[in-house]
Design a protein around this motif. Structure first.
Motif, PDB file in Angstrom:
ATOM      1  N   PHE A 307       0.823  -1.204   0.000  1.00 38.91           N
ATOM      2  CA  PHE A 307       0.000   0.000   0.000  1.00 38.91           C
ATOM      3  C   PHE A 307       0.861   1.260   0.000  1.00 38.91           C
ATOM      4  O   PHE A 307       0.636   2.183  -0.804  1.00 38.91           O
ATOM      5  N   VAL A 308       1.850   1.317   0.863  1.00 33.55           N
ATOM      6  CA  VAL A 308       2.698   2.509   0.955  1.00 33.55           C
ATOM      7  C   VAL A 308       3.470   2.731  -0.339  1.00 33.55           C
ATOM      8  O   VAL A 308       3.574   3.864  -0.832  1.00 33.55           O
ATOM      9  N   GLU A 309       4.000   1.660  -0.903  1.00 35.41           N
ATOM     10  CA  GLU A 309       4.747   1.788  -2.151  1.00 35.41           C
ATOM     11  C   GLU A 309       3.865   2.336  -3.276  1.00 35.41           C
ATOM     12  O   GLU A 309       4.294   3.178  -4.071  1.00 35.41           O
ATOM     13  N   ALA A 321       8.403  16.631  -7.332  1.00 35.87           N
ATOM     14  CA  ALA A 321       9.242  17.548  -6.552  1.00 35.87           C
ATOM     15  C   ALA A 321       9.014  17.416  -5.051  1.00 35.87           C
ATOM     16  O   ALA A 321       9.825  17.887  -4.247  1.00 35.87           O
ATOM     17  N   VAL A 322       7.929  16.774  -4.651  1.00 40.84           N
ATOM     18  CA  VAL A 322       7.589  16.678  -3.234  1.00 40.84           C
ATOM     19  C   VAL A 322       8.287  15.464  -2.607  1.00 40.84           C
ATOM     20  O   VAL A 322       8.262  14.370  -3.152  1.00 40.84           O
ATOM     21  N   SER A 323       8.888  15.697  -1.444  1.00 45.60           N
ATOM     22  CA  SER A 323       9.562  14.623  -0.711  1.00 45.60           C
ATOM     23  C   SER A 323       8.547  13.868   0.144  1.00 45.60           C
ATOM     24  O   SER A 323       7.679  14.474   0.778  1.00 45.60           O
ATOM     25  N   PHE A 324       8.649  12.544   0.147  1.00 45.46           N
ATOM     26  CA  PHE A 324       7.806  11.723   1.016  1.00 45.46           C
ATOM     27  C   PHE A 324       8.639  11.320   2.223  1.00 45.46           C
ATOM     28  O   PHE A 324       9.574  10.525   2.123  1.00 45.46           O
ATOM     29  N   ASP A 325       8.313  11.882   3.381  1.00 48.25           N
ATOM     30  CA  ASP A 325       9.089  11.661   4.598  1.00 48.25           C
ATOM     31  C   ASP A 325       8.313  10.829   5.607  1.00 48.25           C
ATOM     32  O   ASP A 325       7.079  10.760   5.572  1.00 48.25           O
ATOM     33  N   LEU A 326       9.065  10.238   6.514  1.00 49.28           N
ATOM     34  CA  LEU A 326       8.475   9.400   7.551  1.00 49.28           C
ATOM     35  C   LEU A 326       9.154   9.694   8.885  1.00 49.28           C
ATOM     36  O   LEU A 326      10.377   9.820   8.951  1.00 49.28           O
ATOM     37  N   CYS A 327       8.358   9.841   9.928  1.00 46.67           N
ATOM     38  CA  CYS A 327       8.891   9.948  11.284  1.00 46.67           C
ATOM     39  C   CYS A 327       8.303   8.778  12.071  1.00 46.67           C
ATOM     40  O   CYS A 327       7.115   8.780  12.405  1.00 46.67           O
ATOM     41  N   SER A 346       9.882   3.148  -0.195  1.00 43.69           N
ATOM     42  CA  SER A 346      10.649   4.103  -1.007  1.00 43.69           C
ATOM     43  C   SER A 346      10.499   5.532  -0.486  1.00 43.69           C
ATOM     44  O   SER A 346      10.172   6.459  -1.234  1.00 43.69           O
ATOM     45  N   VAL A 347      10.761   5.692   0.809  1.00 44.89           N
ATOM     46  CA  VAL A 347      10.646   7.022   1.406  1.00 44.89           C
ATOM     47  C   VAL A 347      11.890   7.834   1.071  1.00 44.89           C
ATOM     48  O   VAL A 347      12.962   7.283   0.832  1.00 44.89           O
ATOM     49  N   ASP A 348      11.733   9.153   1.074  1.00 38.91           N
ATOM     50  CA  ASP A 348      12.874  10.025   0.779  1.00 38.91           C
ATOM     51  C   ASP A 348      13.716  10.295   2.021  1.00 38.91           C
ATOM     52  O   ASP A 348      14.943  10.324   1.954  1.00 38.91           O
ATOM     53  N   ARG A 349      13.046  10.507   3.154  1.00 36.33           N
ATOM     54  CA  ARG A 349      13.770  10.765   4.401  1.00 36.33           C
ATOM     55  C   ARG A 349      13.064  10.055   5.548  1.00 36.33           C
ATOM     56  O   ARG A 349      11.837   9.940   5.545  1.00 36.33           O
ATOM     57  N   VAL A 350      13.867   9.615   6.516  1.00 37.58           N
ATOM     58  CA  VAL A 350      13.315   8.975   7.708  1.00 37.58           C
ATOM     59  C   VAL A 350      13.897   9.643   8.947  1.00 37.58           C
ATOM     60  O   VAL A 350      15.109   9.846   9.051  1.00 37.58           O
ATOM     61  N   PHE A 351      13.018   9.994   9.867  1.00 41.59           N
ATOM     62  CA  PHE A 351      13.428  10.554  11.152  1.00 41.59           C
ATOM     63  C   PHE A 351      12.965   9.590  12.242  1.00 41.59           C
ATOM     64  O   PHE A 351      11.850   9.071  12.181  1.00 41.59           O
ATOM     65  N   ILE A 352      13.821   9.345  13.211  1.00 40.07           N
ATOM     66  CA  ILE A 352      13.491   8.422  14.294  1.00 40.07           C
ATOM     67  C   ILE A 352      12.890   9.211  15.448  1.00 40.07           C
ATOM     68  O   ILE A 352      13.515  10.142  15.966  1.00 40.07           O
ATOM     69  N   GLN A 353      11.674   8.853  15.840  1.00 37.84           N
ATOM     70  CA  GLN A 353      11.063   9.536  16.973  1.00 37.84           C
ATOM     71  C   GLN A 353      11.517   8.870  18.262  1.00 37.84           C
ATOM     72  O   GLN A 353      11.396   7.664  18.436  1.00 37.84           O
ATOM     73  N   VAL A 354      12.055   9.694  19.143  1.00 29.60           N
ATOM     74  CA  VAL A 354      12.549   9.210  20.430  1.00 29.60           C
ATOM     75  C   VAL A 354      11.894  10.073  21.507  1.00 29.60           C
ATOM     76  O   VAL A 354      12.456  11.058  21.971  1.00 29.60           O
ATOM     77  N   TYR A 355      10.677   9.695  21.865  1.00 30.93           N
ATOM     78  CA  TYR A 355       9.887  10.495  22.804  1.00 30.93           C
ATOM     79  C   TYR A 355       9.946   9.949  24.231  1.00 30.93           C
ATOM     80  O   TYR A 355       9.184  10.377  25.081  1.00 30.93           O
TER      81      TYR A 355
END
Length: 418
Positions: A307-309, A321-327, A346-355
């Protein structure tokens, strides 16, 4: 005494093995066996260094030379780039109540290295993204253009270069959507907002060299307050069971395996990047995933990846032109407890949430192999070390208090000190 002198002075015959001290014999027997079964360079060298320190009679030295000449020498090991990859023995943070700790053998031995930007510097201003999350409710009650533009200028003055603003949540949009109207019978969330609020936000941000990322809050999950809830129940769009990832809030997961549901989300995203072609990125979070404790123990990892792909591919086709990001959570935790195998998305950027403070130091191993970290006010004591670490490329601030202006003022106060 004469007989004893003759024995002492008698010239040794043969190889002289009978005169070898028992300690030397034991060393060579044990060492030889170990050497042939563990041909490791550095230990072999240590073994010979130990032998060389033992006094050896002159008559035995030729015998030793014959033995050592026939012992094979291990070749120096040549590490491949893969074997140089940083390894982590992680105990993922306890983000779910009553979760069992994962077995050690199931934890990742290596972390997949995402394609990332060059290293950031060691100052706040040198971080690639210095972002703040702003809830979709910040523009309700018909927030006017003046307020929105002033808000952007304020964040810019505090050193923020990226605004991550909610545009979606609880399965409805904070903008007028034809897809919503067609699918659900109404064009947006029931909140009052100015139709052009996001246009003003993007315009003002770009004037100051800032970026705007559209935050799809809650992802594929809803609660009973969602305007979609009753319709979703009637149409059987909800995965059986209650998602209690976050204590105190019962969520329900919209089943993207149902074609009608999957297409709805894809159409929403495509519509958004066409409606706002100057948006810099869209970002989804850990609500893009299934709760592991849902009934049935169904493995939905492959279907969620599919689904995400498909969603990313259609978005890129509509606006490349739009980046697909994930946190999201670290890759092990995300896959184990949310069926979110994002390393294969196939995400462009990944950020790790550390809450959470649980295993904060261990989580940094994942952070350094991603595009950055997302933290709340509860982690501000780590802000200085995060800023000074060149491997932490970006820092996103999620104001758990619901007061982003105050949170960012606190960030500036802290970062101005170093």
């Amino acid at each position: 005494m004469k007989n004893q002198e003759k024995i002492v002075k008698k010239k040794p015959s043969g190889c002289g093995c009978s005169n070898i001290p028992i300690s030397i014999i034991l060393i060579f027997i044990g060492g030889g066996y170990w050497l042939f079964t563990h041909q490791k360079d550095f230990l072999t060298n240590q073994l010979f260094a130990l032998v060389q320190q033992i006094p050896i009679p002159e008559e035995v030295q030729p015998f030793l030379a014959d033995i050592t000449a026939n012992i094979p020498t291990a070749k120096p090991s040549e590490k491949t780039p893969e074997s140089q990859t940083a390894t982590q023995t992680q105990s993922p943070p306890q983000i779910l109540a009553n979760d069992p700790q994962p077995n050690a053998e199931k934890q990742p031995k290596t972390i997949h290295k995402k394609a990332v930007n060059p290293q950031a510097g060691t100052t706040w201003e040198s971080k690639i993204i210095r972002g703040v999350y702003i809830s979709r409710y910040a523009i309700t009650n018909n927030t006017d253009e003046k307020t929105i533009r002033e808000r952007v200028r304020y964040y810019h003055s505090q050193g923020i270069n990226t605004i991550i603003h909610g545009v979606w949540g609880n399965a409805c949009t904070m903008y007028n959507s034809q897809v919503m109207q067609k699918t659900l019978g109404y064009e947006s969330c029931p909140n009052e907002f100015q139709d052009r609020w996001l246009d003003w936000l993007i315009d003002e941000a770009h004037k100051h060299g800032m970026q705007v990322h559209a935050y799809f809050e809650k992802g594929i999950k809803i609660d009973e307050n969602s305007p979609v809830f009753d319709l979703a129940v009637a149409r059987k769009w909800i995965v059986p069971g209650v998602d209690r990832t976050h204590p105190g809030v019962d969520h329900y997961v919209l089943d993207v395996e149902i074609p009608e549901v999957g297409e709805f989300f894809k159409d929403i995203l495509v519509e958004f990047v066409k409606k706002y072609p100057k948006i810099d990125a869209v970002q989804w979070d850990d609500y893009l995933g299934y709760y592991a404790e849902l009934p049935g123990k169904v493995d939905r990892t492959a279907s969620l990846t599919k689904f995400v792909e498909e969603m990313i591919a259609e978005m890129k086709k509509a606006n490349p032109a739009v980046s697909f990001d994930l946190c999201h959570h670290n890759p092990y935790w995300a896959k184990q407890y949310f069926a979110a195998d994002w390393e294969n998305w196939s995400v462009d950027r990944v950020f790790i949430q550390v809450y959470s403070e649980e295993n904060f130091a261990q989580e940094l191993g994942y952070v350094k192999q991603s595009n950055g970290i997302a933290i709340t006010e509860r982690q501000f004591q780590h802000l200085e070390s995060l800023v000074k670490d060149p491997e932490v490329q970006s820092i996103l601030i999620f104001p758990l208090s619901g007061k982003p202006e105050e949170a960012i003022a606190q960030v500036k106060k802290i970062t101005d000190k170093f």
